[in-house]
Design a protein around this motif. Structure first.
Motif, PDB file in Angstrom:
ATOM      1  N   THR A  77     -35.788  24.624  42.060  1.00 18.39           N
ATOM      2  CA  THR A  77     -34.525  25.018  41.823  1.00 18.39           C
ATOM      3  C   THR A  77     -33.754  24.539  40.535  1.00 18.39           C
ATOM      4  N   PRO A  78     -33.774  23.210  40.343  1.00 19.25           N
ATOM      5  CA  PRO A  78     -33.085  22.640  39.079  1.00 19.25           C
ATOM      6  C   PRO A  78     -33.872  23.334  37.855  1.00 19.25           C
ATOM      7  N   VAL A  79     -35.006  23.466  37.652  1.00 13.58           N
ATOM      8  CA  VAL A  79     -35.657  24.008  36.679  1.00 13.58           C
ATOM      9  C   VAL A  79     -34.915  25.626  36.548  1.00 13.58           C
ATOM     10  N   MET A  86     -29.982  28.618  29.614  1.00 10.05           N
ATOM     11  CA  MET A  86     -30.352  28.919  28.534  1.00 10.05           C
ATOM     12  C   MET A  86     -30.950  30.383  27.815  1.00 10.05           C
ATOM     13  N   MET A  87     -31.115  31.181  28.788  1.00 12.24           N
ATOM     14  CA  MET A  87     -31.717  32.529  28.612  1.00 12.24           C
ATOM     15  C   MET A  87     -31.152  33.595  29.604  1.00 12.24           C
ATOM     16  N   SER A  88     -31.692  34.894  29.656  1.00 13.13           N
ATOM     17  CA  SER A  88     -31.138  35.881  30.315  1.00 13.13           C
ATOM     18  C   SER A  88     -31.456  35.760  31.847  1.00 13.13           C
ATOM     19  N   ILE A 205     -25.104  34.392  28.660  1.00 15.66           N
ATOM     20  CA  ILE A 205     -24.453  33.027  27.980  1.00 15.66           C
ATOM     21  C   ILE A 205     -25.383  32.083  27.718  1.00 15.66           C
ATOM     22  N   ARG A 206     -25.830  31.672  26.502  1.00 22.49           N
ATOM     23  CA  ARG A 206     -26.917  30.894  26.207  1.00 22.49           C
ATOM     24  C   ARG A 206     -26.402  29.357  25.750  1.00 22.49           C
ATOM     25  N   SER A 207     -27.091  28.664  26.133  1.00 23.16           N
ATOM     26  CA  SER A 207     -26.603  27.082  25.689  1.00 23.16           C
ATOM     27  C   SER A 207     -28.031  26.461  24.907  1.00 23.16           C
ATOM     28  N   PRO A 208     -27.914  26.089  23.636  1.00 19.92           N
ATOM     29  CA  PRO A 208     -29.157  25.711  22.948  1.00 19.92           C
ATOM     30  C   PRO A 208     -29.732  24.557  23.559  1.00 19.92           C
ATOM     31  N   GLY A 209     -31.084  24.282  23.244  1.00 17.11           N
ATOM     32  CA  GLY A 209     -31.957  23.374  23.689  1.00 17.11           C
ATOM     33  C   GLY A 209     -33.386  23.604  24.224  1.00 17.11           C
ATOM     34  N   ARG A 210     -34.101  22.725  24.753  1.00 23.43           N
ATOM     35  CA  ARG A 210     -35.033  22.733  25.137  1.00 23.43           C
ATOM     36  C   ARG A 210     -35.277  22.441  26.719  1.00 23.43           C
ATOM     37  N   ILE A 211     -36.051  23.034  27.547  1.00 23.94           N
ATOM     38  CA  ILE A 211     -36.328  22.529  28.852  1.00 23.94           C
ATOM     39  C   ILE A 211     -36.938  21.301  29.001  1.00 23.94           C
ATOM     40  N   ASP A 212     -36.506  20.595  29.900  1.00 15.93           N
ATOM     41  CA  ASP A 212     -36.991  19.000  30.166  1.00 15.93           C
ATOM     42  C   ASP A 212     -38.096  19.115  31.139  1.00 15.93           C
ATOM     43  N   ALA A 253     -42.276   6.652  45.004  1.00 18.50           N
ATOM     44  CA  ALA A 253     -41.310   7.668  45.150  1.00 18.50           C
ATOM     45  C   ALA A 253     -40.170   6.870  44.457  1.00 18.50           C
ATOM     46  N   LEU A 254     -39.807   5.601  44.610  1.00 20.29           N
ATOM     47  CA  LEU A 254     -38.621   5.145  44.133  1.00 20.29           C
ATOM     48  C   LEU A 254     -38.791   4.835  42.799  1.00 20.29           C
ATOM     49  N   VAL A 255     -40.088   4.315  42.202  1.00 14.69           N
ATOM     50  CA  VAL A 255     -40.296   4.328  40.709  1.00 14.69           C
ATOM     51  C   VAL A 255     -40.329   5.697  40.141  1.00 14.69           C
ATOM     52  N   LEU A 256     -40.943   6.714  40.526  1.00  8.60           N
ATOM     53  CA  LEU A 256     -40.685   7.775  39.868  1.00  8.60           C
ATOM     54  C   LEU A 256     -39.203   8.318  39.967  1.00  8.60           C
ATOM     55  N   LEU A 257     -38.330   8.107  40.777  1.00  7.79           N
ATOM     56  CA  LEU A 257     -36.984   8.622  40.701  1.00  7.79           C
ATOM     57  C   LEU A 257     -36.356   7.796  39.711  1.00  7.79           C
ATOM     58  N   SER A 258     -36.611   6.406  39.762  1.00  3.33           N
ATOM     59  CA  SER A 258     -35.830   5.698  38.663  1.00  3.33           C
ATOM     60  C   SER A 258     -36.194   6.191  37.516  1.00  3.33           C
ATOM     61  N   VAL A 259     -37.471   6.280  36.926  1.00  4.34           N
ATOM     62  CA  VAL A 259     -37.968   6.792  35.757  1.00  4.34           C
ATOM     63  C   VAL A 259     -37.303   8.225  35.445  1.00  4.34           C
ATOM     64  N   PHE A 260     -37.113   8.975  36.447  1.00  2.00           N
ATOM     65  CA  PHE A 260     -36.539  10.351  36.375  1.00  2.00           C
ATOM     66  C   PHE A 260     -35.089  10.065  35.874  1.00  2.00           C
ATOM     67  N   VAL A 261     -34.350   9.113  36.588  1.00  2.00           N
ATOM     68  CA  VAL A 261     -33.022   9.036  36.212  1.00  2.00           C
ATOM     69  C   VAL A 261     -32.802   8.444  34.904  1.00  2.00           C
ATOM     70  N   LEU A 262     -33.689   7.629  34.289  1.00  3.35           N
ATOM     71  CA  LEU A 262     -33.917   7.072  32.913  1.00  3.35           C
ATOM     72  C   LEU A 262     -33.988   8.017  31.952  1.00  3.35           C
ATOM     73  N   VAL A 263     -35.116   9.164  32.411  1.00  2.00           N
ATOM     74  CA  VAL A 263     -35.311  10.194  31.401  1.00  2.00           C
ATOM     75  C   VAL A 263     -34.128  11.100  31.226  1.00  2.00           C
ATOM     76  N   GLU A 264     -33.534  11.501  32.664  1.00  2.00           N
ATOM     77  CA  GLU A 264     -32.292  12.590  32.388  1.00  2.00           C
ATOM     78  C   GLU A 264     -31.174  12.016  31.748  1.00  2.00           C
ATOM     79  N   SER A 265     -31.131  10.730  31.700  1.00  2.00           N
ATOM     80  CA  SER A 265     -29.890  10.099  30.983  1.00  2.00           C
ATOM     81  C   SER A 265     -30.045  10.058  29.447  1.00  2.00           C
ATOM     82  N   LYS A 266     -31.224  10.183  29.056  1.00  2.00           N
ATOM     83  CA  LYS A 266     -31.488  10.040  27.837  1.00  2.00           C
ATOM     84  C   LYS A 266     -31.870  11.485  26.902  1.00  2.00           C
ATOM     85  N   VAL A 267     -32.431  12.408  27.552  1.00  2.00           N
ATOM     86  CA  VAL A 267     -32.716  13.448  27.066  1.00  2.00           C
ATOM     87  C   VAL A 267     -31.368  14.448  26.718  1.00  2.00           C
ATOM     88  N   HIS A 268     -31.498  15.323  25.721  1.00  2.00           N
ATOM     89  CA  HIS A 268     -30.505  16.206  25.353  1.00  2.00           C
ATOM     90  C   HIS A 268     -30.094  17.053  26.439  1.00  2.00           C
TER      91      HIS A 268
END
Length: 488
Positions: A77-79, A86-88, A205-212, A253-268
């Motif tokens: 769903t988030p994807v 970003m597209m139609s 209504i598009r917003s520029p960028g690439r999918i994470d 699961a907790l390690v992966l979620l922590s990495v996920f939060v870190l990644v999401e806070s850094k990517v554009h």
């Protein structure tokens, strides 16, 4: 005079070049494909006991036919929501429909439980797109103030599909066989594809960028590990709650979620805008959505098991018994949607809904083999009323907090919490049922002879489900009411 002013404001809020007639056709297209998806999701409810018997499924596999769909739905769903910004949205809607179409065929031809679960997982990816994009498209063409009415329509559509799904499943199992339960969605999907292609007009209504994609992968794996742990922990044939296996699943699961939060806070362009969860309304609505989701996703499957295995009813009769739950949902969503559009107030309905939903769930915890049917049906009606007063309205108030360029992600965020909450709830309830009926296989039960073990175990399972709805009562009380916008 006030009504005329409101009407003019609503008309002015439509996208450029879009008339009321266009809006009507657009909504019709959304509802058609949404209806097709929800029917196919719920058609399996009354078929599951028969499927498990024929394919030799276990209680855990029984619940995972539902859980796999919800896991894929939640994690994808988030994807879909990010892509919608970003597209139609219309093209994405069609892509999701094609995935749903092909996976329905795969589920219908499944030779064993493992293949069926895999096909249902793929089907969940399509359902995730259809659900998230339906909300995002709606938010792109209708203002929040007017959206209350249309949100009621979606809620009514969901309720109708929830009603027809088990009924169609029961009738199909009793006549054509369980495989046709999955084929039922195929013509509906084709019809929806044609209707959406010909009638839906939505501004791009598009917003520029690439999918994470890396963030999306982390979210899928972490969600999957949590759901697997919730499904298998505490069951005799797998591992205990306090064991090295549990520790391994939770740590990973907790390690992966922590990495996920870190990644999401850094990517554009993150999959989930973490700053959205900082907003008080969005955070509380997300928690509430996850809490109430067990009533939508978990209850129907286990109700089918209760009525068929525990009380000895046929699949068709079982489908009819779920109607009060659906009727309450229908009334709750339609009435509150209309009232929100008319008066602009919404908090009273979600607070009232959470109270009566939890009350109904605790009442269901008393059911057993000898509980009179009218009493069970009354409890289901109350639960449906409470759920219908909350589900779409929680989505509405979150959409009201963001601009139209972020509405796809906002819609997907709430949809993710809703579906993941439903998947987690279903996994937990499946584990509870497995513990209660230990030593009794679903495949070995004679449905024509009621099983006291399954009937009485359902009460315990509903007690756990009732406790899972309590966070919604608290969070709905804490949400601060704000005025709904009259522009898109």
């Amino acid at each position: 005079m006030q009504l005329k002013s409101r009407s003019r404001a609503a008309q002015g809020s439509l996208p450029d070049g879009m008339t009321r007639r266009d809006l009507g056709w657009a909504i019709a297209g959304i509802l058609a494909v949404f209806f097709a998806a929800m029917v196919s999701m719920n058609v399996v409810v009354t078929a599951l006991p028969v499927i498990s018997q024929e394919l030799g499924g276990t209680q855990i596999q029984y619940s995972w036919v539902v859980t796999a769909t919800l896991l894929a739905n939640a994690s994808s769903t988030p994807v879909w929501g990010k892509l919608a910004d970003m597209m139609s949205k219309k093209v994405l809607f069609q892509v999701a429909n094609v995935i749903f179409f092909l996976s329905s065929l795969g589920a219908g031809f499944a030779p064993n439980m493992e293949t069926l679960i895999a096909a249902r997982f793929v089907q969940g990816v399509g359902l995730g797109g259809l659900g998230a994009l339906a909300m995002a498209i709606m938010a792109s063409i209708v203002s929040p103030r007017e959206r209350g009415k249309y949100a009621g329509y979606i809620g009514a559509c969901l309720a109708s599909a929830t009603a027809l799904g088990p009924l169609i499943g029961g009738i199909t199992v009793d006549t054509l066989g369980w495989r046709w339960c999955f084929f039922v969605g195929v013509p509906l999907s084709v019809f929806a594809m044609i209707m959406v292609a010909r009638t839906l007009r939505v501004p791009v209504i598009r917003s520029p960028g690439r999918i994470d994609y890396f963030g999306a992968l982390l979210l899928v794996i972490a969600s999957g590990l949590l759901l697997i742990w919730l499904s298998f922990a505490g069951t005799p044939e797998f591992f205990a709650w306090l064991s090295w296996q549990s520790a391994g699943f939770l740590t990973a699961a907790l390690v992966l979620l922590s990495v996920f939060v870190l990644v999401e806070s850094k990517v554009h362009n993150p999959i989930i805008q973490l700053r959205m969860l900082i907003d008080r309304t969005t955070f509380l609505a997300a928690v509430s959505s996850a809490s109430i989701a067990v009533c939508l996703f978990g209850m129907p499957a286990f109700l089918g098991q209760y009525f068929q295995i525990g009380r000895g009813l046929s699949p068709t009769e079982s489908g009819l018994m779920i109607l009060p739950l659906v009727l309450g949902n229908l009334i709750g969503s339609l009435v509150t949607g209309r009232l929100i559009t008319r008066y602009g107030r919404w908090k009273v309905y979600i607070v009232f809904g959470s109270f009566i939903m939890s009350s109904g769930m605790f009442a269901l915890a008393t059911v057993g083999q000898g509980t009179p049917y009218p009493l069970v049906l009354t409890y289901l009606l109350v639960v449906g009323l409470g759920f219908g007063s909350q589900m779409q309205n929680l989505m509405l108030i979150v959409q009201n907090t963001v601009s139209v360029t972020r509405v796809g992600q906002a819609s997907a965020l709430i949809a993710f919490f809703r579906v993941f909450g439903g998947a987690a709830g279903t996994s937990i309830l499946g584990s509870v049922m497995a513990l209660q009926v230990v030593g009794v296989s679903v495949a070995e039960v004679n449905v024509s002879a009621p099983s006291p073990v399954y009937a009485d175990a359902t009460g315990t399972m509903f007690l756990v489900a009732a406790c899972l709805t309590l966070p919604a009562v608290i969070t709905n009380l804490l949400i601060k009411e704000t005025a709904l916008r009259t522009t898109i």
